[in-house]
Each structure stands twice: as C-alpha cells, then as structure tokens.
Design a protein around this motif. Structure first.
Motif, mmCIF file in Angstrom:
data_model
loop_
_atom_site.group_PDB
_atom_site.id
_atom_site.type_symbol
_atom_site.label_atom_id
_atom_site.label_comp_id
_atom_site.label_asym_id
_atom_site.label_seq_id
_atom_site.Cartn_x
_atom_site.Cartn_y
_atom_site.Cartn_z
ATOM 1 N N VAL A 68 0.843 -1.208 0.000
ATOM 2 C CA VAL A 68 0.000 0.000 0.000
ATOM 3 C C VAL A 68 0.880 1.261 0.000
ATOM 4 C CG1 VAL A 68 -1.496 1.344 1.540
ATOM 5 C CG2 VAL A 68 -2.119 -0.979 0.945
ATOM 6 N N HIS A 69 1.961 1.236 0.755
ATOM 7 C CA HIS A 69 2.857 2.400 0.812
ATOM 8 C C HIS A 69 3.576 2.619 -0.521
ATOM 9 C CE1 HIS A 69 3.125 2.207 5.498
ATOM 10 N NE2 HIS A 69 1.988 2.718 5.051
ATOM 11 N N GLN A 70 3.885 1.523 -1.217
ATOM 12 C CA GLN A 70 4.522 1.663 -2.535
ATOM 13 C C GLN A 70 3.545 2.257 -3.549
ATOM 14 O OE1 GLN A 70 6.134 -2.355 -2.526
ATOM 15 N NE2 GLN A 70 8.166 -1.543 -2.910
ATOM 16 N N GLU A 71 2.280 1.835 -3.462
ATOM 17 C CA GLU A 71 1.259 2.401 -4.352
ATOM 18 C C GLU A 71 1.057 3.889 -4.055
ATOM 19 O OE1 GLU A 71 -1.228 -1.806 -4.445
ATOM 20 O OE2 GLU A 71 -2.189 -0.015 -3.609
ATOM 21 N N PHE A 72 1.046 4.215 -2.776
ATOM 22 C CA PHE A 72 0.910 5.617 -2.365
ATOM 23 C C PHE A 72 2.050 6.448 -2.977
ATOM 24 C CE2 PHE A 72 2.354 8.878 0.687
ATOM 25 C CZ PHE A 72 1.203 9.651 0.811
ATOM 26 N N THR A 73 3.259 5.943 -2.871
ATOM 27 C CA THR A 73 4.440 6.622 -3.421
ATOM 28 C C THR A 73 4.289 6.849 -4.927
ATOM 29 O OG1 THR A 73 5.836 5.663 -1.719
ATOM 30 C CG2 THR A 73 6.955 6.405 -3.703
ATOM 31 N N LEU A 74 3.781 5.829 -5.615
ATOM 32 C CA LEU A 74 3.594 5.913 -7.063
ATOM 33 C C LEU A 74 2.616 7.030 -7.435
ATOM 34 C CD1 LEU A 74 4.837 3.134 -8.447
ATOM 35 C CD2 LEU A 74 2.612 3.198 -9.566
ATOM 36 N N ILE A 75 1.493 7.084 -6.728
ATOM 37 C CA ILE A 75 0.475 8.106 -7.034
ATOM 38 C C ILE A 75 1.023 9.502 -6.726
ATOM 39 C CG2 ILE A 75 -1.856 8.946 -6.519
ATOM 40 C CD1 ILE A 75 -2.568 6.029 -5.717
ATOM 41 N N VAL A 76 1.696 9.643 -5.588
ATOM 42 C CA VAL A 76 2.261 10.950 -5.220
ATOM 43 C C VAL A 76 3.269 11.395 -6.283
ATOM 44 C CG1 VAL A 76 3.697 12.183 -3.525
ATOM 45 C CG2 VAL A 76 1.868 10.660 -2.739
ATOM 46 N N ASN A 77 4.095 10.461 -6.742
ATOM 47 C CA ASN A 77 5.098 10.826 -7.755
ATOM 48 C C ASN A 77 4.443 11.190 -9.085
ATOM 49 O OD1 ASN A 77 7.279 10.666 -6.072
ATOM 50 N ND2 ASN A 77 7.751 8.539 -6.553
ATOM 51 N N ARG A 78 3.376 10.499 -9.443
ATOM 52 C CA ARG A 78 2.661 10.872 -10.681
ATOM 53 C C ARG A 78 2.087 12.278 -10.551
ATOM 54 N NH1 ARG A 78 -0.241 5.146 -11.341
ATOM 55 N NH2 ARG A 78 1.474 4.060 -12.356
ATOM 56 N N ILE A 95 -8.042 12.556 -7.073
ATOM 57 C CA ILE A 95 -9.154 11.710 -6.626
ATOM 58 C C ILE A 95 -8.644 10.295 -6.341
ATOM 59 C CG2 ILE A 95 -11.318 10.607 -7.363
ATOM 60 C CD1 ILE A 95 -11.957 13.230 -8.842
ATOM 61 N N GLN A 96 -7.746 9.836 -7.209
ATOM 62 C CA GLN A 96 -7.145 8.516 -6.997
ATOM 63 C C GLN A 96 -6.379 8.490 -5.665
ATOM 64 O OE1 GLN A 96 -4.811 7.349 -10.477
ATOM 65 N NE2 GLN A 96 -4.097 5.540 -9.388
ATOM 66 N N LEU A 97 -5.638 9.546 -5.390
ATOM 67 C CA LEU A 97 -4.895 9.640 -4.126
ATOM 68 C C LEU A 97 -5.854 9.582 -2.937
ATOM 69 C CD1 LEU A 97 -2.168 10.333 -2.578
ATOM 70 C CD2 LEU A 97 -2.919 12.711 -2.698
ATOM 71 N N LEU A 98 -6.952 10.315 -3.028
ATOM 72 C CA LEU A 98 -7.935 10.350 -1.945
ATOM 73 C C LEU A 98 -8.540 8.966 -1.715
ATOM 74 C CD1 LEU A 98 -9.558 12.120 0.032
ATOM 75 C CD2 LEU A 98 -11.124 12.628 -1.832
ATOM 76 N N GLU A 99 -8.952 8.317 -2.782
ATOM 77 C CA GLU A 99 -9.568 6.989 -2.643
ATOM 78 C C GLU A 99 -8.555 5.966 -2.132
ATOM 79 O OE1 GLU A 99 -12.957 7.608 -6.113
ATOM 80 O OE2 GLU A 99 -11.209 6.352 -6.549
ATOM 81 N N HIS A 100 -7.340 6.062 -2.646
ATOM 82 C CA HIS A 100 -6.303 5.131 -2.202
ATOM 83 C C HIS A 100 -5.980 5.341 -0.723
ATOM 84 C CE1 HIS A 100 -2.201 3.607 -1.579
ATOM 85 N NE2 HIS A 100 -2.583 2.664 -2.400
ATOM 86 N N THR A 101 -5.929 6.593 -0.301
ATOM 87 C CA THR A 101 -5.598 6.894 1.092
ATOM 88 C C THR A 101 -6.717 6.414 2.032
ATOM 89 O OG1 THR A 101 -4.276 8.772 0.356
ATOM 90 C CG2 THR A 101 -4.884 8.742 2.679
ATOM 91 N N GLN A 102 -7.968 6.513 1.575
ATOM 92 C CA GLN A 102 -9.076 5.980 2.381
ATOM 93 C C GLN A 102 -8.883 4.478 2.612
ATOM 94 O OE1 GLN A 102 -12.195 7.479 -0.159
ATOM 95 N NE2 GLN A 102 -12.853 8.968 1.369
ATOM 96 N N GLU A 103 -8.526 3.767 1.551
ATOM 97 C CA GLU A 103 -8.312 2.313 1.676
ATOM 98 C C GLU A 103 -7.082 2.008 2.527
ATOM 99 O OE1 GLU A 103 -8.163 0.633 -2.256
ATOM 100 O OE2 GLU A 103 -10.059 1.598 -2.795
ATOM 101 N N HIS A 104 -6.029 2.771 2.312
ATOM 102 C CA HIS A 104 -4.768 2.626 3.057
ATOM 103 C C HIS A 104 -5.029 2.761 4.568
ATOM 104 C CE1 HIS A 104 -0.667 4.988 3.780
ATOM 105 N NE2 HIS A 104 -0.838 4.023 4.647
#
Ligand SMILES: [Fe+2]
Ligand SMILES: [Fe+2]
Length: 137
Positions: free
Chosen positions: A21-31, A46-55
């Motif tokens: 999950v942290h690696q995915e978070f890093t990927l979205i932040v870098n994009r 929006i993707q960051l927000l939804e991902h962070t909710q799941e995280h």
C-alpha cells in the motif's frame, strides 16, 4: 518531479500488505508531482484520496483487530490527514490546482515521519503477534 524516492531501508516496515500500500501511495504521489496536465492532476488527486481511504482503513482494521495500544492516536492522525485531503480535493476539483500542488509537495515529509513512527510501531506490533496474519484483508 519525483517527490518520494522509495528506499527499502527507510520505507519498508516489514508487513507485506502495508508495504505494498505504501509503494502504491508513493507511485500516485510521484505521478502527481510529475504531471503538468491539469485534468490528469485532478483525476490523480481523486485517486490519491480513494487510495488513502483504503490505506488508512486497512491499518485501522489491523489495529482494531489485534488490539494495538496506539490505535486511538494513530486513527486520529489518519482522520486528520483525510479531512485535510478532502478539503484540498474540493479546491483542486474546483480548479485551484495550486492548493493541490502545495499539499502534494508536503506529503513526502508527512509520509516519512508517519511511516517511521506510527506505521513502524504498528508493524512491530503485528510482527510480534503472528495471529495478526489471519486478519489480513
Ligand atoms: Fe501507512
Ligand atoms: Fe498509518
């Protein structure tokens, strides 16, 4: 701009579902840091927000189900960040991208501190409680 340089020695906490999950978070932040396109920035936010909710929901669930003592403090920090992210997302979707860019540029500092302190403490707890594996999502 690459905002978070992923470093295994610094960022891995040693619990697989948290690390991925942290690696995915890093990927979205870098994009978000790399795109110059406003509409892509908006949809990535929006993707960051939804991902962070799941995280955060994953970690909250792990804490609750394994009786982690730092649960309240860690959950409150998740709520604080999500509330702020919702607020910034409203600004971004309304076209105020500068709010989003400033927020995203501060995320690496937050992530480094959060992963190193609260998430790391949770990971140490989960690794000490082997039965926690059965609670994995
Ligand atoms: Fe986390
Ligand atoms: Fe966390």
């Amino acid at each position: 701009m690459t905002l978070i340089e992923w470093e295994e020695g610094r960022h891995l906490v040693g619990v697989d579902e948290m690390d991925s999950v942290h690696q995915e978070f890093t990927l979205i932040v870098n994009r978000l840091g790399e795109t110059q396109d406003p509409s892509i920035f908006k949809s990535l936010f929006i993707q960051l927000l939804e991902h962070t909710q799941e995280h955060f929901a994953l970690e909250d669930q792990l804490m609750e189900e394994t009786g982690f003592r730092g649960f309240d403090e860690h959950r409150e920090e998740h709520e604080r960040v999500l509330k702020q992210m919702h607020y910034i997302n409203e600004k971004v979707q309304a076209g105020n991208l500068d709010f989003g860019r400033a927020f995203v540029e501060d995320l690496p500092r937050w992530f480094d501190l959060h992963a190193d302190t609260m998430d790391n403490a949770l990971a140490v707890h989960l690794k000490a409680a082997p039965e926690a594996d059965s609670f994995a999502v």
